[in-house]
Design a protein around this motif. Structure first.
Motif, PDB file in Angstrom:
ATOM      1  N   LEU A   1       0.825  -1.206   0.000  1.00 53.92           N
ATOM      2  CA  LEU A   1       0.000   0.000   0.000  1.00 53.92           C
ATOM      3  C   LEU A   1       0.862   1.261   0.000  1.00 53.92           C
ATOM      4  CD1 LEU A   1      -2.737  -1.089   2.580  1.00 53.92           C
ATOM      5  CD2 LEU A   1      -3.087  -0.701   0.134  1.00 53.92           C
ATOM      6  N   LEU A   2       1.919   1.256   0.801  1.00 52.43           N
ATOM      7  CA  LEU A   2       2.790   2.427   0.882  1.00 52.43           C
ATOM      8  C   LEU A   2       3.493   2.704  -0.440  1.00 52.43           C
ATOM      9  CD1 LEU A   2       4.368   1.825   4.402  1.00 52.43           C
ATOM     10  CD2 LEU A   2       2.783   3.653   3.783  1.00 52.43           C
TER      11      LEU A   2
ATOM     12  N   VAL B   1      -2.012   4.793  -0.393  1.00 52.85           N
ATOM     13  CA  VAL B   1      -0.855   5.253   0.379  1.00 52.85           C
ATOM     14  C   VAL B   1      -1.308   5.754   1.745  1.00 52.85           C
ATOM     15  CG1 VAL B   1       1.006   6.951   0.499  1.00 52.85           C
ATOM     16  CG2 VAL B   1       0.527   5.791  -1.656  1.00 52.85           C
ATOM     17  N   GLY B   2      -2.420   6.487   1.769  1.00 54.72           N
ATOM     18  CA  GLY B   2      -2.953   6.969   3.042  1.00 54.72           C
ATOM     19  C   GLY B   2      -3.316   5.834   3.966  1.00 54.72           C
ATOM     20  N   VAL B   3      -3.939   4.787   3.422  1.00 53.77           N
ATOM     21  CA  VAL B   3      -4.272   3.612   4.231  1.00 53.77           C
ATOM     22  C   VAL B   3      -3.005   2.932   4.724  1.00 53.77           C
ATOM     23  CG1 VAL B   3      -5.328   1.312   4.175  1.00 53.77           C
ATOM     24  CG2 VAL B   3      -6.487   3.244   3.101  1.00 53.77           C
TER      25      VAL B   3
ATOM     26  N   PRO C   1      11.756   2.292   5.998  1.00 55.21           N
ATOM     27  CA  PRO C   1      12.395   2.761   4.762  1.00 55.21           C
ATOM     28  C   PRO C   1      11.402   3.207   3.698  1.00 55.21           C
ATOM     29  CG  PRO C   1      13.438   0.742   5.531  1.00 55.21           C
ATOM     30  CD  PRO C   1      12.204   0.939   6.373  1.00 55.21           C
ATOM     31  N   THR C   2      10.163   2.699   3.764  1.00 54.52           N
ATOM     32  CA  THR C   2       9.134   3.066   2.798  1.00 54.52           C
ATOM     33  C   THR C   2       8.369   4.305   3.232  1.00 54.52           C
ATOM     34  OG1 THR C   2       8.872   0.691   2.456  1.00 54.52           O
ATOM     35  CG2 THR C   2       7.268   2.099   1.390  1.00 54.52           C
TER      36      THR C   2
ATOM     37  N   ALA D   1       7.744  14.085   5.481  1.00 56.78           N
ATOM     38  CA  ALA D   1       7.657  14.810   4.213  1.00 56.78           C
ATOM     39  C   ALA D   1       6.210  14.930   3.757  1.00 56.78           C
ATOM     40  CB  ALA D   1       8.490  14.088   3.150  1.00 56.78           C
ATOM     41  N   MET D   2       5.441  13.846   3.913  1.00 58.41           N
ATOM     42  CA  MET D   2       4.036  13.873   3.504  1.00 58.41           C
ATOM     43  C   MET D   2       3.254  14.894   4.320  1.00 58.41           C
ATOM     44  SD  MET D   2       3.169   9.839   2.923  1.00 58.41           S
ATOM     45  CE  MET D   2       1.446  10.194   2.640  1.00 58.41           C
ATOM     46  N   LEU D   3       3.451  14.881   5.638  1.00 55.86           N
ATOM     47  CA  LEU D   3       2.733  15.807   6.500  1.00 55.86           C
ATOM     48  C   LEU D   3       3.090  17.245   6.164  1.00 55.86           C
ATOM     49  CD1 LEU D   3       0.848  16.314   8.860  1.00 55.86           C
ATOM     50  CD2 LEU D   3       2.795  15.990  10.400  1.00 55.86           C
TER      51      LEU D   3
END
Length: 267
Positions: A122-123, A131-133, A163-164, A169-171
């Motif tokens: 998912l990531l 990705v969110g899940v 590592p994934t 960065a996303m936040l």
């Protein structure tokens, strides 16, 4: 148990909740767009509570305490990540995430060896929702073992998923996106939130309601009130939104110390 039949049954759900197939039916109801949101939310709350209290029975259970059937356990683990992807609202996601945490705590790794591979997939997905899940699932995996003294599970989760993960960065990008989107249209409120000398324009009621929904969604995902203030969200907007929905103000919110905050209308 047929999900349409379950939807038509009258609560209290404890009369049918212990039947085999009940939880599997809820897994069909929660993502269904043909069911009212309030019903879907109620089902997600019931699912969370049922898993929390009955997935593993206490050493001295009550006579009426019935464990979850193996078929329902299998269905839960097979569908919980997909269910999170189909969650209609943040409020439902919070309930499903708590359910996932209990499943992880009880069954990983001995009885759910594929979990980390599924989360990692998912990531690495190109789908934003997936990705969110994956981020939610990774967080719940860590939460499930955060107080475990024996270092036998958590290090493996960290080595596999971190590592994934690019959560900081996303936040950062998410908050910058919100900030950029509202810097002109939503950061100026000629209401109780804005200083009297401000040359701002009042928000519409629709703008205000939309802003409240955005803030509530961010808070549900674990963003702190202080983080919103640090990201540059207008102090006026923050004050109005947080006071209207009766939430704690950010401790780092900078408001004019000497000027009274008098109410003003919304267009």
């Amino acid at each position: 148990m047929n999900s349409r039949y379950v939807c038509k049954l009258r609560w209290p759900p404890q009369l049918i909740g212990v039947q085999e197939g009940m939880l599997t039916a809820l897994l069909q109801i929660i993502p269904s767009d043909g069911v009212e949101l309030a019903t879907r939310l109620a089902c997600s709350v019931y699912l969370k509570n049922r898993v929390h209290t009955s997935y593993i029975l206490p050493s001295s259970p009550r006579p009426d305490h019935v464990p979850i059937a193996q078929s329902d356990r299998t269905a839960l683990k097979a569908n919980i990540l997909t269910l999170l992807s189909a969650s209609p609202r943040c409020a439902v996601t919070v309930q499903l995430a708590a359910t996932l945490k209990d499943l992880v705590a009880h069954d990983f790794p001995d009885h759910w060896s594929s979990l980390l591979d599924d989360v990692k997939r998912l990531l690495g997905s190109g789908n934003v929702r997936e990705v969110g899940v994956g981020v939610v699932a990774a967080f719940e995996c860590i939460r499930a073992f955060r107080f475990r003294q024996k270092p036998d599970v958590l290090p493996g989760i960290i080595a596999t998923l971190f590592p994934t993960l690019e959560i900081p960065a996303m936040l950062h990008l998410i908050l910058k996106t919100y900030k950029t989107a509202i810097i002109v249209n939503l950061s100026s409120i000629a209401t109780s939130t804005a200083p009297p000398h401000s040359d701002t324009v009042p928000m519409t009621r629709q703008d205000l309601d939309h802003t409240k929904n955005l803030v509530l969604d961010l808070l549900c995902w674990g963003v702190s009130p202080e983080c919103l203030a640090e990201a540059g969200v207008s102090a006026g907007v923050s004050y109005r939104v947080f006071t209207d929905i009766n939430l704690r103000l950010p401790t780092n919110l900078a408001l004019p110390p000497t000027r009274p905050l008098t109410p003003s209308g919304i267009r």
